[in-house]
Design an enzyme around this catalytic site. Structure first.
Site, PDB file in Angstrom:
ATOM      1  N   HIS A  25      40.486  40.102  30.227  1.00  0.00           N
ATOM      2  CA  HIS A  25      39.350  40.903  29.770  1.00  0.00           C
ATOM      3  C   HIS A  25      39.030  40.680  28.297  1.00  0.00           C
ATOM      4  CE1 HIS A  25      39.527  44.105  33.213  1.00  0.00           C
ATOM      5  NE2 HIS A  25      39.110  42.927  33.611  1.00  0.00           N
ATOM      6  N   ASN A  50      31.598  41.144  43.763  1.00  0.00           N
ATOM      7  CA  ASN A  50      31.307  39.766  43.382  1.00  0.00           C
ATOM      8  C   ASN A  50      29.843  39.497  43.044  1.00  0.00           C
ATOM      9  OD1 ASN A  50      33.979  38.975  43.730  1.00  0.00           O
ATOM     10  ND2 ASN A  50      33.679  38.475  45.894  1.00  0.00           N
ATOM     11  N   ARG A  61      37.052  35.633  36.494  1.00  0.00           N
ATOM     12  CA  ARG A  61      36.968  36.637  37.550  1.00  0.00           C
ATOM     13  C   ARG A  61      36.870  35.981  38.911  1.00  0.00           C
ATOM     14  NH1 ARG A  61      32.379  39.945  37.664  1.00  0.00           N
ATOM     15  NH2 ARG A  61      33.486  41.356  39.036  1.00  0.00           N
ATOM     16  N   HIS A  82      39.335  36.907  41.842  1.00  0.00           N
ATOM     17  CA  HIS A  82      38.773  37.492  43.054  1.00  0.00           C
ATOM     18  C   HIS A  82      39.001  36.602  44.265  1.00  0.00           C
ATOM     19  CE1 HIS A  82      35.853  40.688  41.241  1.00  0.00           C
ATOM     20  NE2 HIS A  82      37.004  40.637  40.603  1.00  0.00           N
TER      21      HIS A  82
END
Length: 324
Positions: free
Chosen positions: A190, A93, A61, A65
């Site tokens: 995921h 975050n 992630r 991000h």
């Protein structure tokens, strides 16, 4: 004569600039200056993963991000200051919390080859390693990114939210130069994920005027989620939630199989199976894990090319939390 809009011209120009910057990256970038860079990072990542099972999804992630906001420039690692709230303190975050892994890798690299390896490259390599160590594909990470000097929390609001439908996701990815295949493929990250109840509670409680639970979900699975998040203990516990994949510590294609079975946890996940533009890709990856692995590696390389800084627009930070 065909007249092009300013927006279209700007979009094409942005893509050309991104492609030019991407050409500056090289899988052998540190071959002479820091030959053991990948071994050092992999060792740190491996040890961190053994001690904390949440490290892999958080590193993945973090990479997404970081690249999705200002490009792959490690701006997500910068600490907030008295006069600026940085990306890491933006709402999307808050749960990353694996910054210490990058800090540790950077400290070791500064001893081995000072002021050489960028924090942005460390994130990119670490993301590849958490995937591969969990049984997923291996790919050659292109290197040579420079670290950015700006980080703003309000820019994290451009990241996709758990409530996005397929149309919003496709448009958002398109703005970054990423296609529908990249959207579906990168969502496969995921397979290592976990979601808090707050991210999917709208699907299992008062969904709309006609349904209490999202009708696109398998009814038994929806009840399982509802029971998991219903108790007062879980409502008051910020860590309560559910894994996005039944094999959460293994990088595989189980995530897609669950979408086909209508057992996606997040609305954004299930939307990929419910929409005709993305459904066939979900079904293909659910059926052929090897295909998913090949496409995932390709999309990760493509993601890693977003907004790359060269030495004129970035630096190699001595510490990833601060600009030099």
């Amino acid at each position: 004569m065909l007249r092009l809009s300013h927006e279209f011209i700007f979009f094409v120009f942005a893509i050309l600039v991104a492609q030019t910057k991407a050409k500056q990256l090289d899988s052998h970038y540190y071959e002479q200056t820091c030959p053991h860079v990948e071994r050092i990072i992999r060792d740190v990542v491996h040890k961190a993963t053994l001690s904390d099972t949440k490290v892999p999804p958080r590193i993945l992630r973090m990479f997404f991000h970081d690249c999705f906001v200002r490009g792959c420039d490690a701006s997500v690692l910068l600490d907030s200051t008295d006069d600026n709230l940085a990306e890491k303190d933006g709402p999307p975050n808050i749960s990353l919390r694996a910054y210490y892994v990058i800090d540790k890798a950077k400290a070791k690299l500064e001893k081995a080859c000072p002021q050489t390896v960028s924090c942005a490259d460390i994130i990119a390599i670490a993301a590849r390693d958490v995937v591969n160590l969990a049984g997923g594909p291996y790919w050659n990470v292109l290197k040579g990114r420079k670290d950015g000097k700006t980080s703003r929390a309000n820019e994290t609001l451009d990241l996709p939210t758990p409530s996005f439908n397929a149309t919003k996701l496709i448009k958002l990815f398109s703005k970054k130069g990423l296609g529908i295949k990249d959207l579906v493929t990168l969502s496969g990250a995921h397979t290592l994920g976990f979601s808090h109840c707050s991210s999917f509670k709208s699907r299992i409680h008062r969904f709309d005027d006609n349904f209490d639970m999202d009708p696109s979900m398998d009814i038994m699975f929806a009840n399982t989620l509802k029971q998991k998040c219903a108790s007062k203990h879980n409502r008051d516990n910020n860590n309560s939630g559910y894994y996005l994949d039944s094999t959460s510590s293994v990088f595989d294609n189980e995530y897609y199989k669950r979408l086909v079975a209508r057992k996606g946890v997040l609305a954004t996940d299930q939307a990929l199976y419910n929409d005709y533009r993305t459904k066939f890709l979900v079904e293909s990856y659910a059926r052929y894990e090897a295909l998913f692995f090949v496409e995932f590696a390709a999309s990760m390389v493509k993601l890693g090319n977003l907004g790359v800084n060269d030495h004129h627009h970035g630096e190699v930070r001595e510490k990833c939390r601060f600009v030099n």
